[in-house]
Design a protein around this motif. Structure first.
Motif, PDB file in Angstrom:
ATOM      1  N   CYS A 130       1.812  -3.069   9.407  1.00  0.00           N
ATOM      2  CA  CYS A 130       1.324  -4.443   9.606  1.00  0.00           C
ATOM      3  C   CYS A 130       1.735  -5.343   8.441  1.00  0.00           C
ATOM      4  N   LEU A 131       1.835  -4.775   7.241  1.00  0.00           N
ATOM      5  CA  LEU A 131       2.312  -5.568   6.106  1.00  0.00           C
ATOM      6  C   LEU A 131       3.791  -5.890   6.307  1.00  0.00           C
ATOM      7  N   ASN A 132       4.504  -4.879   6.831  1.00  0.00           N
ATOM      8  CA  ASN A 132       5.952  -5.017   6.928  1.00  0.00           C
ATOM      9  C   ASN A 132       6.403  -6.020   7.982  1.00  0.00           C
ATOM     10  N   ILE A 133       5.493  -6.434   8.840  1.00  0.00           N
ATOM     11  CA  ILE A 133       5.862  -7.401   9.877  1.00  0.00           C
ATOM     12  C   ILE A 133       5.206  -8.764   9.626  1.00  0.00           C
ATOM     13  N   CYS A 134       4.280  -8.828   8.706  1.00  0.00           N
ATOM     14  CA  CYS A 134       3.451 -10.029   8.558  1.00  0.00           C
ATOM     15  C   CYS A 134       4.231 -11.208   7.956  1.00  0.00           C
ATOM     16  N   PRO A 135       4.219 -12.361   8.654  1.00  0.00           N
ATOM     17  CA  PRO A 135       4.954 -13.525   8.152  1.00  0.00           C
ATOM     18  C   PRO A 135       4.313 -14.154   6.911  1.00  0.00           C
ATOM     19  N   VAL A 136       3.056 -13.836   6.664  1.00  0.00           N
ATOM     20  CA  VAL A 136       2.386 -14.379   5.474  1.00  0.00           C
ATOM     21  C   VAL A 136       2.578 -13.438   4.283  1.00  0.00           C
ATOM     22  N   TYR A 137       2.364 -12.132   4.527  1.00  0.00           N
ATOM     23  CA  TYR A 137       2.525 -11.148   3.449  1.00  0.00           C
ATOM     24  C   TYR A 137       3.908 -11.273   2.802  1.00  0.00           C
ATOM     25  N   ARG A 138       4.940 -11.516   3.612  1.00  0.00           N
ATOM     26  CA  ARG A 138       6.293 -11.537   3.064  1.00  0.00           C
ATOM     27  C   ARG A 138       6.469 -12.641   2.020  1.00  0.00           C
ATOM     28  N   HIS A 139       5.613 -13.640   2.067  1.00  0.00           N
ATOM     29  CA  HIS A 139       5.719 -14.702   1.067  1.00  0.00           C
ATOM     30  C   HIS A 139       4.725 -14.541  -0.076  1.00  0.00           C
ATOM     31  N   ILE A 140       3.482 -14.209   0.266  1.00  0.00           N
ATOM     32  CA  ILE A 140       2.487 -14.209  -0.819  1.00  0.00           C
ATOM     33  C   ILE A 140       2.386 -12.845  -1.494  1.00  0.00           C
ATOM     34  N   THR A 141       2.972 -11.816  -0.909  1.00  0.00           N
ATOM     35  CA  THR A 141       2.995 -10.436  -1.414  1.00  0.00           C
ATOM     36  C   THR A 141       1.585  -9.895  -1.637  1.00  0.00           C
ATOM     37  N   GLY A 197      -0.860 -11.820  -3.836  1.00  0.00           N
ATOM     38  CA  GLY A 197      -1.492 -13.047  -3.354  1.00  0.00           C
ATOM     39  C   GLY A 197      -2.904 -12.781  -2.851  1.00  0.00           C
ATOM     40  N   TYR A 198      -3.082 -11.613  -2.237  1.00  0.00           N
ATOM     41  CA  TYR A 198      -4.395 -11.290  -1.668  1.00  0.00           C
ATOM     42  C   TYR A 198      -5.381 -10.855  -2.757  1.00  0.00           C
ATOM     43  N   GLY A 199      -4.840 -10.236  -3.815  1.00  0.00           N
ATOM     44  CA  GLY A 199      -5.714  -9.786  -4.891  1.00  0.00           C
ATOM     45  C   GLY A 199      -6.605  -8.619  -4.504  1.00  0.00           C
ATOM     46  N   SER A 200      -6.135  -7.824  -3.533  1.00  0.00           N
ATOM     47  CA  SER A 200      -6.898  -6.644  -3.122  1.00  0.00           C
ATOM     48  C   SER A 200      -5.942  -5.466  -3.072  1.00  0.00           C
ATOM     49  N   ILE A 201      -6.466  -4.269  -3.369  1.00  0.00           N
ATOM     50  CA  ILE A 201      -5.589  -3.097  -3.242  1.00  0.00           C
ATOM     51  C   ILE A 201      -5.228  -2.891  -1.768  1.00  0.00           C
ATOM     52  N   TYR A 202      -6.019  -3.477  -0.875  1.00  0.00           N
ATOM     53  CA  TYR A 202      -5.682  -3.473   0.555  1.00  0.00           C
ATOM     54  C   TYR A 202      -5.236  -4.882   0.939  1.00  0.00           C
ATOM     55  N   PRO A 203      -3.937  -5.173   0.893  1.00  0.00           N
ATOM     56  CA  PRO A 203      -3.465  -6.520   1.199  1.00  0.00           C
ATOM     57  C   PRO A 203      -2.968  -6.629   2.639  1.00  0.00           C
ATOM     58  N   GLY A 204      -2.404  -7.767   2.970  1.00  0.00           N
ATOM     59  CA  GLY A 204      -1.783  -7.953   4.282  1.00  0.00           C
ATOM     60  C   GLY A 204      -2.823  -7.901   5.383  1.00  0.00           C
ATOM     61  N   ILE A 228       0.808  -1.221   0.000  1.00  0.00           N
ATOM     62  CA  ILE A 228       0.000   0.000   0.000  1.00  0.00           C
ATOM     63  C   ILE A 228       0.843   1.274   0.000  1.00  0.00           C
ATOM     64  N   VAL A 229       2.073   1.193   0.522  1.00  0.00           N
ATOM     65  CA  VAL A 229       2.909   2.394   0.581  1.00  0.00           C
ATOM     66  C   VAL A 229       3.903   2.430  -0.585  1.00  0.00           C
ATOM     67  N   VAL A 230       4.465   1.275  -0.902  1.00  0.00           N
ATOM     68  CA  VAL A 230       5.444   1.184  -1.992  1.00  0.00           C
ATOM     69  C   VAL A 230       4.917   0.170  -3.011  1.00  0.00           C
ATOM     70  N   PRO A 231       4.018   0.635  -3.874  1.00  0.00           N
ATOM     71  CA  PRO A 231       3.240  -0.303  -4.682  1.00  0.00           C
ATOM     72  C   PRO A 231       4.001  -1.049  -5.777  1.00  0.00           C
ATOM     73  N   ALA A 232       5.186  -0.548  -6.183  1.00  0.00           N
ATOM     74  CA  ALA A 232       5.903  -1.228  -7.264  1.00  0.00           C
ATOM     75  C   ALA A 232       7.090  -2.028  -6.730  1.00  0.00           C
TER      76      ALA A 232
END
Ligand code: SF4
Lengths: 248, 489
Positions: free
Chosen positions: B319-330, B333-340, B154-158
């Protein structure tokens, strides 16, 4: 000191040796241990999957078993189950005031195993001897959600012969997450392989923790990595109680 | 784009695609590390961090509890500053307001800075369909727009592109002829964008915080392009979510102490704009006409529900930057503009449960997000709350219900459990070929295969702890060595 013991169902079903070690440690420290007969599981897998209503039966059983005036102090061997009981049961029982009250009472009597030894018994050296290199996984429920950070490390520090090596990101989740592990095996696998890599990178021969489900997850992943060649040596997975029970 | 993208793929397919992309997977892991370390250092050295957090929670809750009052106060004061106010209950309403503004001015060319609200309503697509040219000027957003790619953070989208990939995108799509040196690419971007800033008739931007007392809107960026969007074009459109409002400048100060530290591990950003109205009479610089689209789009309905706490979110991404799942599925993976983690609460909160697949189950409930959230949102509890709602509303998968019903019985009934523990161990032992664990070869067994596809599963023990306990002999007490608190070292 008289205490009631809460082992967690995995100890009963899969890892009796962990429960035995914990009982040994507590008895040597002078505890008179009691354990109710009618217990199975805290049921956290249900509410964590959204099945709040279905969690009630298990929760009532646990409350019924432990919420009695005879038990003033209850020691839990498993962080996540204890977290379910003290932090999640209020949600399970949110529409049942009578059970809610009993769950709230239970909360004040529950102690995590290492926290109990260090902060209630005032002991940091249980007289254990363990001649090996050990790393410790800071389980989410023990460390973050129950806030038990120092006690396990203090206990390990005082084990003779033990060389402690901290893993990177020791408090990062192992990816167990209850039914998450079954429902999202690919993601859970990825998370636990990374956890295992940080364990492997320490060079320690033993990984220990204070939460049984995490240990089962880590053991399962290390086993798989050993089988497919990603790991080329044996790493033992132990509960901290087993290390504290060790006499060299 | 709207909130969900990639809905033709399942969660499983999106996750597999993310894991397959080694570059993306590693880039996100590295970025997480950088943000995490940066944030950790700043937080550790900052005095009163926890007090700030508490204050922020109070302020944000106060606004949510008095949302109508603050929406009105902000609108009144913004109008007094010369802003033209448009209230948009839904995303569609917002789009109509924007189209009306373009039509009224006969405008067909816009530049835009990063704004989640515009993404939420799919503004770019709608404008392009009506023949309006719209250029993203935030570097990362411009890369995504040029590549036709989706945001992964959400902060660094590319985050999922490296400089080689970025140079390549501009070579193929825009005829860039330079090297992969970042400075050269940004210089090139600066050149092409400068021209667009001068030509565009309309500037469209978001707003990090809107100040009720002064009727001001703010913009927090690191590149300065956002500042050109909000000063060059003569007509401005500012998207403001009703959950962006803070009461006054003092509370803005609290938020601004928390935001950059939590977001990117920096004390402050390079640019911070506080705008309070269009160019005044006689002023040469600044837009002549500024429209504020004050958009609800589902936020009001979140207030007074279990998910109300989410209205505190300042979109920092910690919360994205600490999430153990987000770090793998990016993010993809969520398919939402609001991930993590924040996305697992916000996405279903805004779009409901029908189209989100298994998204809210892509979380181990480890709680790291809640611990790091600057505004104390119990994120993992709210993720679980969605799961509870899904079951309550009967939107769970019918196939899993009997399994959970069986667990309900097994986990709460001693005779059933005991019977299971007589039958279970020998069956499992047999399945494990006599070994101690079900290994990779047992990946065909229903239910268990979820586990055994990636990890070994220890078989049930034939010995039971509770039985041992009943019959064991108590060990004698040893004299323990006491710690200092115990007084008997
Ligand atoms: S939920 Fe909290 S940590 Fe996550 S983006 Fe929002 S404010 Fe930041």
């Amino acid at each position: 000191m008289k205490i009631a013991f809460f082992p967690g169902c995995m100890v009963d079903m899969i890892y009796p040796e962990i429960g035995i070690a914990a009982v040994n440690v507590l008895e040597r420290l002078g505890c008179e241990i009691e354990m109710p007969e009618k217990i199975v599981c805290c049921g956290q897998g249900l509410i964590n999957s959204g099945y709040r209503e279905e969690n009630k039966a298990a929760a009532r059983m646990i409350v019924e078993a432990y919420d009695t005036p005879e038990y003033e102090t209850i020691v839990s061997l498993t962080g996540s189950c204890m977290n379910a009981i003290v932090n999640d049961y209020p949600l399970v029982f949110k529409d049942e005031p009578e059970w809610l009250e009993r769950a709230a009472r239970l909360k004040t009597k529950f102690f995590e195993f290492t926290d109990f030894i260090v902060n209630e018994l005032g002991v940091t050296d249980v007289g254990a001897v363990f001649n090996d290199t050990v790393t410790y996984h800071k389980s989410c429920h023990v460390t973050r959600l129950l806030g038990v950070k120092e006690p396990p490390l203090k206990l390990l520090e005082n084990v003779k012969g033990l060389e402690y090596i901290e893993m990177a990101h020791a408090d990062r989740c192992c990816g167990f997450g209850g039914t998450f592990s079954f429902k999202q095996p690919v993601i859970a696998g990825e998370v636990v392989y990374e956890k295992c890599q940080t364990i492997i990178d320490t060079g320690a021969n033993v990984i220990c923790g204070a939460d049984v489900p995490c240990l089962m997850n880590i053991k399962g992943a290390l086993g798989r990595m050993r089988a497919d060649g990603r790991l080329d040596r044996d790493i033992r997975v132990m509960h901290i109680a087993q290390i504290l029970d060790s006499r060299g | 784009m709207s909130i969900l993208y990639d809905t033709d793929k399942s969660l499983k397919e999106r996750v597999a695609a993310s894991l397959d992309d080694d570059f993306k997977h590693n880039a996100i892991k590295t970025a997480q590390e950088v943000f995490y370390v940066g944030r950790g250092k700043l937080v550790a050295e900052m005095e009163g961090w926890e007090d700030l957090r508490r204050h922020a929670v109070e302020v944000r809750n106060h606004v949510t509890e008095n949302l109508d009052y603050y929406v009105k106060k902000f609108a009144t004061n913004a109008e007094a500053n010369g802003y033209i106010m448009h209230y948009a209950p839904s995303g569609d309403d917002a789009l109509w307001e924007v189209l009306d503004i373009f039509e009224e001015h006969g405008a067909s060319y816009a530049v835009k800075s990063k704004s989640m609200m515009t993404e939420e309503v799919g503004l770019n697509e709608v404008l392009e369909e009506t023949g309006i040219k719209i250029t993203e000027t935030d570097c990362a957003e411009n890369i995504l727009q040029t590549a036709g790619s989706k945001p992964s953070h959400i902060v660094v989208p590319a985050l999922h592109f490296d400089r080689e990939a970025i140079a390549d995108i501009y070579r193929k799509k825009r005829g860039y002829e330079g090297t992969t040196v970042p400075e050269e690419i940004t210089h090139y971007l600066r050149k092409i964008l400068r021209h667009e800033f001068m030509e565009a008739e309309v500037g469209i931007r978001g707003c990090n915080f809107a100040v009720a007392e002064t009727g001001s809107v703010t913009l927090v960026t690191n590149e300065g392009n956002g500042r050109m969007v909000d000063t060059f074009p003569k007509i401005q459109i500012v998207f403001v979510g009703i959950d962006r409002i803070v009461p006054d400048l003092e509370s803005l100060d609290t938020m601004m102490a928390l935001l950059p530290r939590s977001a990117v591990g920096a004390k402050m950003t390079a640019y911070f704009s506080l705008d309070s109205g269009p160019a005044g009479p006689g002023e040469i610089d600044g837009p002549e006409e500024v429209h504020i689209i004050l958009m609800d789009n589902g936020r009001h309905t979140l207030a007074n529900t279990e998910f109300e706490d989410m209205l505190r979110c300042m979109r920092c991404g910690a919360c994205l930057n600490i999430c153990p799942v987000y770090r793998h599925i990016t993010g993809h993976g969520y398919g939402s503009i609001y991930p993590g983690p924040m996305g697992l609460v916000l996405t279903p909160g805004l779009v409901g449960y029908d189209d989100i697949d298994n998204m809210v189950f892509a979380c181990s409930l480890c709680g790291a997000c809640s611990e790091h959230c600057p505004v104390g949102i119990p994120i993992h509890d709210l993720i679980r709350e969605h799961r509870i709602k899904i079951v309550e509303e009967g939107k769970n998968h019918a196939i899993e219900v009997p399994i959970f019903k069986a667990l309900e019985l097994f986990w709460s009934n001693v005779p059933v459990y005991k019977a299971g523990m007589v039958l279970g161990p020998p069956v499992m032992k047999a399945l494990a070929g006599g070994g101690d664990a079900l290994d990779a070869s047992s990946a065909w067994i229903p239910v268990v295969k979820g586990w055994t596809s990636t990890r070994d599963f220890d078989v049930l023990s034939t010995k039971r702890f509770t039985e041992w306990f009943k019959n064991h002999e108590k060990l004698p007490t040893e004299q323990p060595k006491q710690n200092e608190e115990g007084g008997e070292q």
